[in-house]
Design an enzyme around this catalytic site. Structure first.
Site, short mmCIF file in Angstrom:
data_model
loop_
_atom_site.label_atom_id
_atom_site.label_comp_id
_atom_site.label_asym_id
_atom_site.label_seq_id
_atom_site.Cartn_x
_atom_site.Cartn_y
_atom_site.Cartn_z
N CYS A 13 0.86 -1.18 0.00
CA CYS A 13 0.00 0.00 0.00
C CYS A 13 0.91 1.23 0.00
CB CYS A 13 -0.91 0.00 1.23
SG CYS A 13 -0.01 0.15 2.80
N GLU A 130 0.42 -0.57 15.81
CA GLU A 130 -0.25 0.66 15.39
C GLU A 130 -1.14 1.20 16.51
OE1 GLU A 130 -3.95 1.95 12.67
OE2 GLU A 130 -2.51 0.65 11.62
N CYS A 197 -7.90 2.83 6.27
CA CYS A 197 -7.36 3.46 5.06
C CYS A 197 -8.08 2.93 3.83
CB CYS A 197 -5.85 3.27 4.96
SG CYS A 197 -5.31 1.73 4.24
N ASN A 227 -3.34 -7.07 8.65
CA ASN A 227 -4.24 -6.91 7.49
C ASN A 227 -4.28 -8.16 6.63
OD1 ASN A 227 -2.63 -6.28 4.72
ND2 ASN A 227 -1.44 -5.50 6.45
#
Length: 284
Positions: A13, A130, A197, A227
């Site tokens: 990404c 995160e 996102c 993810n």
């Protein structure tokens, strides 16, 4: 030949690509100074190993900074708590920030929520780097972290404050929407910000489409990639023959012997080269 469909959104990404390029540039430009990444720069063991081979060391969180030779520290794409940056600077380290801009946006949001006196709810995995970083940007240190509507209901929070809701950038989009809706239905005054996102959202939607039309689904990603794991869960709901691998060497072709249609997707930290190698192995 077997029909193999690869998701267009598979692979790096924007935030991961940016972080990797920052490390590569530091390797080229820096002479003499040690280069570190604060924790693995991304959740892909192969990429991290390649950087280590070029002299970039991983600075683990539990290592006392007094025992480490000062140098350049690249902040990982997941971001870190504010106090971490302060401590590194106090010990003489030069900071290069590779935090994903989408994550930086969340850092600002939780600060604003805290200043306004909101009760902060973070939707995500509290142990994920995160989320740990996000928590470290809440001045008061007061927050709630949940990963399901059931967890929220079990808290039985009072309705004396506005609830400010943010999400881990890689959280399941549909699940986040469901949690927000349920909290709203419970009569809470909320200010919800969808901080998943856009690349994650598109990747998940594409994974649904491809897995619904495939006899087998292959998800490529690092073992610790949040993810990638979520992509695996999404694909598994639609295709029982779903397999999670890191590289082509993990793929057992015998499971595809009687299968004509195979779908492939990959997490945000998976290099394009690995995706191409898996695709080629499936076709052959």
């Amino acid at each position: 030949m077997r029909n193999v469909v690869v998701a267009e959104s598979a692979g790096f990404c924007f935030g991961v690509k940016r972080a990797v390029e920052i490390v590569e540039n530091q390797i080229k430009e820096t002479s003499g100074k040690p280069i570190y990444t604060y924790g693995p720069i991304i959740h892909n063991e192969i990429v991290v190993s390649e950087f280590e081979a070029n002299g970039v060391k991983v600075l683990e969180e539990d290592v006392p900074l007094d025992t480490v030779e000062p140098g350049i520290v690249i902040i990982r794409s997941h971001g870190v708590a504010h106090k971490v940056i302060q401590e590194l600077q106090e010990k003489g380290f030069e900071i290069v920030d590779a935090t994903c801009p989408f994550v930086l946006k969340i850092h600002k949001l939780v600060q604003e929520f805290d200043e306004k006196g909101y009760r902060i709810v973070i939707v995500g995995n509290e142990s994920h780097p995160e989320v740990c970083g996000i928590i470290g940007w809440i001045p008061s240190g007061e927050y709630v972290c949940i990963s399901s509507a059931e967890e929220f209901e079990a808290l039985n929070l009072p309705k004396d404050k506005i609830i400010g809701i943010v999400s881990q950038t890689t959280f399941n989009y549909d699940k986040f929407q469901e949690i927000v809706e349920i909290i709203s239905q419970k009569g809470y005054d909320i200010c919800a910000k969808n901080t998943i996102c856009s690349a994650t959202e598109e990747r998940q939607k594409e994974a649904v489409r491809i897995s619904q039309n495939s006899e087998a689904m292959i998800v490529i990603g690092g073992k610790s990639s949040s993810n990638s794991r979520k992509l695996f869960e999404i694909c598994q709901e639609n295709c029982k023959n779903t397999y999670f691998i890191q590289t082509k060497d993990d793929l057992d072709l015998s499971v595809l012997q009687s299968i004509d249609d195979v779908g492939i997707t990959a997490g945000a930290s998976t290099p394009k080269k690995i995706i191409e190698e898996v695709q080629e192995k499936c076709q052959n």
